[in-house]
Design an enzyme around this catalytic site. Structure first.
Site, short mmCIF file in Angstrom:
data_model
loop_
_atom_site.label_atom_id
_atom_site.label_comp_id
_atom_site.label_asym_id
_atom_site.label_seq_id
_atom_site.Cartn_x
_atom_site.Cartn_y
_atom_site.Cartn_z
CG MET A 35 0.73 -1.69 1.44
SD MET A 35 -0.45 -0.40 2.62
CE MET A 35 0.32 1.21 1.76
CG HIS A 64 7.10 0.29 -2.69
ND1 HIS A 64 6.49 1.54 -2.12
CD2 HIS A 64 7.86 -0.69 -2.26
CE1 HIS A 64 7.02 1.58 -0.71
NE2 HIS A 64 8.22 0.36 -0.55
CG MET A 66 6.01 -1.28 1.26
SD MET A 66 4.57 0.25 1.09
CE MET A 66 3.77 0.14 -0.26
CG ASP A 173 6.15 6.24 -2.60
OD1 ASP A 173 5.50 6.62 -3.41
OD2 ASP A 173 6.18 4.76 -2.07
C1 DX5 Z 1 3.02 5.12 1.31
C2 DX5 Z 1 3.63 4.40 -0.08
C3 DX5 Z 1 3.72 5.30 -1.52
C4 DX5 Z 1 2.08 6.33 -1.64
C5 DX5 Z 1 2.62 7.55 -1.55
O1 DX5 Z 1 3.65 3.43 2.10
O2 DX5 Z 1 4.48 3.48 -0.67
O3 DX5 Z 1 3.69 5.11 -2.83
O4 DX5 Z 1 1.09 6.16 -2.56
O5 DX5 Z 1 1.56 8.57 -1.11
P1 DX5 Z 1 1.59 9.82 -1.36
O6 DX5 Z 1 2.29 10.36 -3.08
O7 DX5 Z 1 0.08 10.70 -1.35
O8 DX5 Z 1 2.57 9.94 -0.15
ZN ZN Z 2 5.16 3.15 -2.54
#
Ligand code: DX5
Ligand code: ZN
Length: 233
Positions: A35, A64, A66, A173
């Site tokens: 992120m 992932h 973001m 997710d």
């Molecule tokens: C949120 C992330 C997720 C997060 C999920 O923006 O992309 O991967 O870690 O966490 P939980 O399973 O706690 O919702």
């Molecule tokens: Zn994620």
């Protein structure tokens, strides 16, 4: 295809990432949330941490991203050792070119959709991808409540994959836990990310096993898996 469980290290102890990766050995992938405090209002980690983590674990890394400007940054995550790289289509300037570049560098290419982004405009991109990620929370934070209203989008995405006969994985997710994972698998998800449900458990490896058992049972009963010839496998 078999169900896959990807623990998200967002809910792990960032000072002990190598140990936290070992704590979920038996997981299919480690989900690494990058992120940038621009695409989402939170800041986590970047290329150097992914490089170190890739050296510290044998579990493949599912990054992932973001972040803004994934066209510029995503290839660096492949070079850092990620085996799968997911970019957000809302942020990508040229998603087809980017997916091809990720694949050419040797990783699986995946496209993520925020909750308000529909799948239909991107149907023609699916053959360029190895996975689609349907977010079931607004991206940015772990521990949020699962958005049930995303289940129809998961179903529609699975239908598109089946209709086109693609070998595409469908990841969900956000808010995936013992109380929501069966609905995800029933709707068509086969790659399940879980952060707080795994790292918030007293035994993370056992939490992975339990989630897998639940997801496999739900998949075995799911009509999409039956139609697809994977029932009971
Ligand atoms: C949120 C992330 C997720 C997060 C999920 O923006 O992309 O991967 O870690 O966490 P939980 O399973 O706690 O919702
Ligand atoms: Zn994620």
């Amino acid at each position: 295809m078999a169900v896959q469980i990807n623990p998200s290290i967002l809910s792990a102890d960032f000072a002990r990432l190598a140990d936290e990766a070992k704590a979920v050995e038996g997981a299919d992938w480690l989900h690494v949330d990058v992120m940038d405090n621009h695409f989402v209002p939170n800041l986590t980690l970047g290329v150097p941490v992914v490089e170190s983590l890739a050296r510290a674990t044998d579990t493949p890394l599912d990054c992932h991203l973001m972040i803004e400007a994934p066209d510029r940054w995503a290839p660096q995550y492949v070079e850092a050792g990620a085996s799968s790289v997911t970019f957000h289509v809302e942020a990508a300037a040229a998603p087809v070119r980017l997916a091809r570049e990720i694949r050419a560098k040797g990783a699986r290419a995946s496209m993520a959709l925020k909750p308000a982004t529909p799948i239909e405009p991107y149907e023609d991109l699916l053959p360029e991808l190895d996975m689609v990620l349907i977010m079931t929370v607004e991206p940015g934070f772990g521990g949020q409540a699962f958005l049930d209203i995303m289940l129809p989008k998961i179903r529609r995405t699975r239908e598109l994959i089946t209709k086109r006969g693609l070998e595409l994985w469908l990841q969900v997710d956000g808010g995936v836990s013992a109380s929501t994972i069966e609905r995800c698998a029933d709707a068509g998800a086969d790659v399940l990310v879980a952060g707080s449900a795994v790292y918030g458990a007293s035994d993370p490896a056992e939490a992975v096993r339990a989630l897998r058992t639940q997801a496999e049972a739900a998949t075995a009963k799911a009509s999409w898996a039956c139609d697809h010839g994977t029932k009971g496998t």
